[in-house]
Design a protein around this motif. Structure first.
Motif, mmCIF file in Angstrom:
data_model
loop_
_atom_site.group_PDB
_atom_site.id
_atom_site.type_symbol
_atom_site.label_atom_id
_atom_site.label_comp_id
_atom_site.label_asym_id
_atom_site.label_seq_id
_atom_site.Cartn_x
_atom_site.Cartn_y
_atom_site.Cartn_z
ATOM 1 N N SER A 32 -5.011 -0.583 2.256
ATOM 2 C CA SER A 32 -4.264 -1.642 1.769
ATOM 3 C C SER A 32 -3.115 -1.128 0.926
ATOM 4 C CB SER A 32 -5.028 -2.590 0.870
ATOM 5 O OG SER A 32 -6.138 -3.101 1.730
ATOM 6 N N ILE A 33 -3.174 0.109 0.100
ATOM 7 C CA ILE A 33 -2.082 0.397 -0.656
ATOM 8 C C ILE A 33 -1.102 1.253 0.113
ATOM 9 C CG2 ILE A 33 -1.506 2.114 -2.539
ATOM 10 C CD1 ILE A 33 -4.170 1.346 -3.775
ATOM 11 N N LEU A 34 -1.542 1.934 1.287
ATOM 12 C CA LEU A 34 -0.749 2.548 1.999
ATOM 13 C C LEU A 34 0.021 1.578 2.851
ATOM 14 C CD1 LEU A 34 -2.479 5.656 3.080
ATOM 15 C CD2 LEU A 34 -0.706 5.501 1.815
ATOM 16 N N ALA A 35 -0.709 0.723 3.432
ATOM 17 C CA ALA A 35 -0.024 -0.568 4.291
ATOM 18 C C ALA A 35 1.000 -1.319 3.367
ATOM 19 C CB ALA A 35 -1.002 -1.323 5.077
ATOM 20 N N GLY A 36 0.696 -1.507 2.437
ATOM 21 C CA GLY A 36 1.572 -2.357 1.214
ATOM 22 C C GLY A 36 2.987 -1.736 1.517
ATOM 23 N N ARG A 37 3.277 -0.526 1.764
ATOM 24 C CA ARG A 37 4.556 0.169 1.659
ATOM 25 C C ARG A 37 5.297 -0.286 2.939
ATOM 26 N NH1 ARG A 37 4.933 4.301 -2.049
ATOM 27 N NH2 ARG A 37 6.568 5.153 -0.676
ATOM 28 N N LEU A 38 4.746 -0.726 3.740
ATOM 29 C CA LEU A 38 5.352 -1.157 4.986
ATOM 30 C C LEU A 38 5.985 -2.708 5.361
ATOM 31 C CD1 LEU A 38 2.554 0.116 7.761
ATOM 32 C CD2 LEU A 38 4.747 1.176 7.261
ATOM 33 N N TYR A 103 1.265 10.233 -6.677
ATOM 34 C CA TYR A 103 2.477 10.024 -6.296
ATOM 35 C C TYR A 103 2.532 8.707 -6.203
ATOM 36 C CZ TYR A 103 6.163 9.293 -3.007
ATOM 37 O OH TYR A 103 7.625 9.070 -2.208
ATOM 38 N N GLU A 104 1.570 7.874 -5.663
ATOM 39 C CA GLU A 104 1.589 6.396 -5.611
ATOM 40 C C GLU A 104 1.874 5.833 -7.061
ATOM 41 O OE1 GLU A 104 1.982 4.101 -3.184
ATOM 42 O OE2 GLU A 104 1.949 5.772 -1.537
ATOM 43 N N LEU A 109 5.457 2.998 -10.981
ATOM 44 C CA LEU A 109 5.874 2.793 -12.237
ATOM 45 C C LEU A 109 7.171 3.362 -12.607
ATOM 46 C CD1 LEU A 109 2.692 3.859 -14.211
ATOM 47 C CD2 LEU A 109 3.510 1.965 -13.762
ATOM 48 N N GLU A 110 7.637 4.508 -12.004
ATOM 49 C CA GLU A 110 8.897 5.152 -12.290
ATOM 50 C C GLU A 110 9.957 5.143 -11.294
ATOM 51 O OE1 GLU A 110 8.667 8.422 -14.699
ATOM 52 O OE2 GLU A 110 7.212 7.818 -15.961
#
Length: 277
Positions: A32-38, A103-104, A109-110
């Motif tokens: 879900s976190i990786l797919a949220g970057r798409l 990395y995520e 955050l930054e």
């Protein structure tokens, strides 16, 4: 027919299914976190492909149990520590999970917003590749756990398939929940750091009971659930307009009318008092 009439096999299936679902939660969260970057229109497809690859990987590993069991044979020794194929996969997977989660967290955050959005539009293949790497690591852990719990192959296959169907159905809701609440996403990434550290420990043959890993995770989820409830209640209270209570108005009116009446009585008393000659 033996499966339908044997309570022991049903208990084994239910236990393994529960464990597979628990072990699959971290996989769903990471996907879900990786797919949220798409882009939004690609996220559902990425989740479906990622979980489908996870199911295929698990079934292939179950179909080659002799190879999986052979992974436990030592390959080489480092500082007196025997390293097997399974240990090597867990070590590499744990390091990848630590690096990716760190990395995520840094990006959320930054990281620069414009840089992140620019990468998201061209990273579908990269996201699928990363999901595939994690699927292999999580699937290996899941299958080895299944082999240690159950002897019947058809029970392992049934539990893995049912657990994956549950994850496919719930992946959308989990993804929306994680991406909607930033604190939940940070908590999920912290869980992945914890799981990555446990995989590295397992790679060095330092077994950590699953309860020690998932117990703190469950407690943190419960605390965050309470925080979300409190914040939602505070937002609802702030959105409601302020209502004046009429009882206070009536009380002030009664007090003022009482003052007026006492003033009238005093004036009447003064008028009725005879003047001294």
């Amino acid at each position: 027919m033996e499966f339908l009439s044997s309570p022991e096999l049903w208990v084994a299936f239910a236990t393994l299914l529960l464990l597979e679902v628990v072990l699959g939660i971290d996989n769903v969260v990471f996907i879900s976190i990786l797919a949220g970057r798409l882009p939004e229109h690609q996220q559902a497809r990425a989740r479906t492909i990622g979980l489908s690859l996870a199911l295929i990987t698990r079934l292939l590993l179950l179909a080659s149990l002799s190879w999986v069991i052979g992974l436990t044979a030592p390959l080489f020794t480092v500082l007196g520590q025997e390293i097997s194929g399974r240990d090597l996969i867990l070590l590499l997977g744990g390091l990848f999970l630590l690096g990716k989660a760190t990395y995520e967290i840094h990006e959320h955050l930054e990281g620069a917003e414009h840089g992140r959005s620019a990468r998201a539009t061209s990273s579908f293949a990269a996201v699928i590749a990363q999901i595939l790497v994690l699927d292999i690591v999580f699937s290996l852990d899941s299958v080895i756990t299944a082999v240690g719990m159950v002897d019947q192959l058809f029970i392992m296959v049934a539990a893995v398939v049912v657990a994956m169907v549950i994850m496919l159905v719930s992946a959308g809701a989990v993804s929306r929940f994680v991406n909607t609440h930033p604190t939940v996403k940070m908590l999920a990434l912290s869980f992945l750091l914890l799981i990555g550290a446990s995989l590295i420990a397992e790679g060095f043959d330092q077994h950590i009971p699953k309860g020690y890993v998932y117990g703190p995770i469950a407690f943190s989820i419960f605390v965050e659930f309470l925080n979300l409830r409190v914040r939602a209640r505070q937002q609802r209270s702030a959105a409601q307009p302020v209502h004046l209570h009429p009882t206070y108005v009536k009380s002030s009116e009664t007090k003022s009318s009482g003052t007026e009446n006492s003033g009238t009585k005093n004036s009447e008393t003064e008028n009725s008092t005879p003047s001294g000659g």
